[in-house]
Structures are given as C-alpha cells and as structure tokens.
Write a protein that holds these residues in place. Structure first.
Motif, PDB file in Angstrom:
ATOM      1  N   PHE A  11      42.279   8.741  59.704  1.00 44.20           N
ATOM      2  CA  PHE A  11      42.619   8.947  58.037  1.00 44.20           C
ATOM      3  C   PHE A  11      44.114   9.175  58.051  1.00 44.20           C
ATOM      4  CE2 PHE A  11      38.157  10.161  58.467  1.00 44.20           C
ATOM      5  CZ  PHE A  11      37.745   9.883  57.052  1.00 44.20           C
ATOM      6  N   VAL A  12      44.752   9.744  58.801  1.00 44.80           N
ATOM      7  CA  VAL A  12      46.233   9.946  58.624  1.00 44.80           C
ATOM      8  C   VAL A  12      47.096   8.299  58.479  1.00 44.80           C
ATOM      9  CG1 VAL A  12      48.405  10.365  59.741  1.00 44.80           C
ATOM     10  CG2 VAL A  12      46.382  11.952  59.687  1.00 44.80           C
ATOM     11  N   PHE A  13      46.455   7.472  59.375  1.00 42.80           N
ATOM     12  CA  PHE A  13      46.831   6.094  59.471  1.00 42.80           C
ATOM     13  C   PHE A  13      46.564   5.387  58.256  1.00 42.80           C
ATOM     14  CE2 PHE A  13      46.089   1.559  60.329  1.00 42.80           C
ATOM     15  CZ  PHE A  13      47.245   1.111  60.906  1.00 42.80           C
ATOM     16  N   MET A  14      45.270   5.617  57.819  1.00 42.12           N
ATOM     17  CA  MET A  14      45.052   4.938  56.103  1.00 42.12           C
ATOM     18  C   MET A  14      45.775   5.390  55.348  1.00 42.12           C
ATOM     19  SD  MET A  14      40.982   4.025  56.418  1.00 42.12           S
ATOM     20  CE  MET A  14      40.267   5.609  57.088  1.00 42.12           C
ATOM     21  N   LEU A  55      43.197  18.482  50.898  1.00 40.83           N
ATOM     22  CA  LEU A  55      42.571  17.458  52.023  1.00 40.83           C
ATOM     23  C   LEU A  55      43.228  17.654  53.368  1.00 40.83           C
ATOM     24  CD1 LEU A  55      41.619  14.582  49.979  1.00 40.83           C
ATOM     25  CD2 LEU A  55      40.019  16.215  50.797  1.00 40.83           C
ATOM     26  N   ALA A  56      44.575  17.886  53.324  1.00 42.88           N
ATOM     27  CA  ALA A  56      45.401  17.792  54.518  1.00 42.88           C
ATOM     28  C   ALA A  56      45.418  19.089  55.287  1.00 42.88           C
ATOM     29  CB  ALA A  56      46.793  17.009  54.243  1.00 42.88           C
ATOM     30  N   ALA A  57      45.377  20.125  54.632  1.00 42.01           N
ATOM     31  CA  ALA A  57      45.605  21.281  55.191  1.00 42.01           C
ATOM     32  C   ALA A  57      44.646  21.639  56.222  1.00 42.01           C
ATOM     33  CB  ALA A  57      45.790  22.499  54.218  1.00 42.01           C
ATOM     34  N   THR A 138      37.731  10.908  52.247  1.00 47.69           N
ATOM     35  CA  THR A 138      38.397  11.681  52.744  1.00 47.69           C
ATOM     36  C   THR A 138      37.834  13.239  52.856  1.00 47.69           C
ATOM     37  OG1 THR A 138      40.323  10.479  52.717  1.00 47.69           O
ATOM     38  CG2 THR A 138      40.694  12.826  53.565  1.00 47.69           C
ATOM     39  N   ALA A 139      37.227  13.436  51.542  1.00 43.44           N
ATOM     40  CA  ALA A 139      36.747  14.728  51.305  1.00 43.44           C
ATOM     41  C   ALA A 139      35.428  15.017  52.023  1.00 43.44           C
ATOM     42  CB  ALA A 139      36.503  15.002  49.838  1.00 43.44           C
ATOM     43  N   LEU A 140      34.436  13.819  52.103  1.00 44.38           N
ATOM     44  CA  LEU A 140      33.321  13.810  52.888  1.00 44.38           C
ATOM     45  C   LEU A 140      33.797  14.005  54.578  1.00 44.38           C
ATOM     46  CD1 LEU A 140      30.412  13.189  52.809  1.00 44.38           C
ATOM     47  CD2 LEU A 140      30.759  10.836  53.138  1.00 44.38           C
ATOM     48  N   ARG A 146      36.772  22.381  49.598  1.00 44.28           N
ATOM     49  CA  ARG A 146      37.804  22.118  49.233  1.00 44.28           C
ATOM     50  C   ARG A 146      38.233  20.621  48.926  1.00 44.28           C
ATOM     51  NH1 ARG A 146      41.488  21.178  53.889  1.00 44.28           N
ATOM     52  NH2 ARG A 146      40.279  21.375  55.965  1.00 44.28           N
ATOM     53  N   GLY A 147      37.586  19.821  49.696  1.00 49.46           N
ATOM     54  CA  GLY A 147      37.342  18.388  49.571  1.00 49.46           C
ATOM     55  C   GLY A 147      36.828  18.046  48.163  1.00 49.46           C
ATOM     56  N   VAL A 148      35.748  18.777  47.773  1.00 49.10           N
ATOM     57  CA  VAL A 148      35.117  18.535  46.686  1.00 49.10           C
ATOM     58  C   VAL A 148      36.216  18.976  45.240  1.00 49.10           C
ATOM     59  CG1 VAL A 148      33.283  19.282  44.969  1.00 49.10           C
ATOM     60  CG2 VAL A 148      32.724  18.780  47.415  1.00 49.10           C
ATOM     61  N   VAL A 149      36.705  19.822  45.644  1.00 52.92           N
ATOM     62  CA  VAL A 149      37.599  20.269  44.485  1.00 52.92           C
ATOM     63  C   VAL A 149      38.922  19.316  44.385  1.00 52.92           C
ATOM     64  CG1 VAL A 149      39.502  22.048  43.847  1.00 52.92           C
ATOM     65  CG2 VAL A 149      37.238  22.893  44.910  1.00 52.92           C
TER      66      VAL A 149
END
Length: 192
Positions: A11-14, A55-57, A138-140, A146-149
């Motif tokens: 995910f970081v790479f994308m 998403l990242a925290a 990413t949220a999934l 927090r991903g939904v938010v």
C-alpha cells in the motif's frame, strides 16, 4: 507478521508511487491562465490530508474509530489492494489523457482543451473516481472505522472540488461542456 508487513509495504508503494508519478508529470503542463485562491485550495487539500492521516496512522485518538468494520482476515486486505491498484490505474490513465491540461488545483490553462476521450467517456472526473477507489481499497485493507471516515472526508473534498471545476468548465466551454455534462456522469459510470 511477515504478511502484514508485505501488505503494508504494498500500500505504501502504491500511494508513494502514485504521488511520485503525479509530481513528475506536473512538470509537463500548460501555463496557467486563471487559478483559484489559496484559501479555496486549502479547503479541499486540508480534508484530503486529514483523510490520509486517518488511513496512515497506526491508530487514532478516538478509540471508537479504531474498531473494526470487517474481520481481521486476509481477504479484506487482498480485495483492498486490488481496489487500490485499480483506482491507481484509472487515475493515471485519466492523467495521461489530460496531458498538459492537468492542474492540481482548479485552474484554466492557456489553450485549455476539453478532454472527452479515454476514461472521460465514462465519467467527467475520472481522476477523482480513481482516487476515491484508492481510498476505499485502502480503508477496506485497514478495516477500521477510521477508514470509513477517511473515505467520507475524501469523497466530500473531491465533490467540493469538482463543483468548482464544473463551474469553471461551464464558463470556459459553455454549451459544449453543458452537453458533455448532460450525457456523462460526474464520478460513477452510469450512476452519479
């Protein structure tokens, strides 16, 4: 543990790859003829940065948002990676179609052209469609509320920005843009 690290790296790479490509491609754009104000830019950039933080925290201070909305399993992460990658490809395709007409803020370029080919045949704002799909994927994968938010905040930010762009395009291209907007949905093919 290794699988979690592998997917996190993916995910970081994308996201970092998408951002790096975006910045490199920004050097090949037409000169700006008209641009939105700095406060206007911040009004859609700040929410996106907040959504990215969500998403990242590793976790957020509001405990309820760290709860899971999908089970802790490999399938949400794998599906999330596929959706993120599909969104990345769609947004990059749209960016290539725009070529020199692209801008990261609401702007009119010198010799601005109305692009209606490629992914612009299906949606008027395919870059936002792709980015929303990246946020959803990413949220999934994160699997927490927090991903939904984050998706809701990002979608609201893109909706606000596309409304500004729509007004500029209608002024710039008049009836041609109005007819295009009438037959092509804004974000979701055949729906919205």
């Amino acid at each position: 543990m290794f699988t979690r690290w592998l997917f996190l790296s993916l995910f970081v790479f994308m996201w970092v790859g998408w951002l790096a490509l975006w910045r490199v491609m920004a050097f090949r754009v037409k000169a700006t003829a008209q641009s939105e104000s700095v406060p206007s830019r911040l009004s859609h950039l700040a929410p996106l940065l907040f959504a990215g933080y969500l998403l990242a925290a590793p976790q957020v201070p509001i405990v309820l948002l760290n709860g899971r909305f999908v089970p802790l399993a490999i399938w949400p992460v794998a599906l999330g990676a596929a959706l993120t990658f599909a969104g990345l490809l769609f947004s990059v395709w749209a960016r290539f179609e725009l070529a020199g007409n692209w801008s990261d803020f609401v702007q009119v370029k010198h010799d601005h052209e109305l692009i209606v080919g490629g992914p612009y045949r299906w949606v008027r704002h395919p870059i936002y469609t792709g980015l929303i799909l990246m946020f959803v994927g990413t949220a999934l994968a994160v699997g927490e509320w927090r991903g939904v938010v984050a998706v809701a905040v990002a979608a609201a930010s893109f909706w606000r920005k596309l409304r500004l762009e729509e007004a500029v395009m209608r002024r710039q291209f008049g009836e041609t843009y109005a007819q295009y907007a009438e037959r092509v949905p804004a974000l979701i093919p055949f729906v919205l």
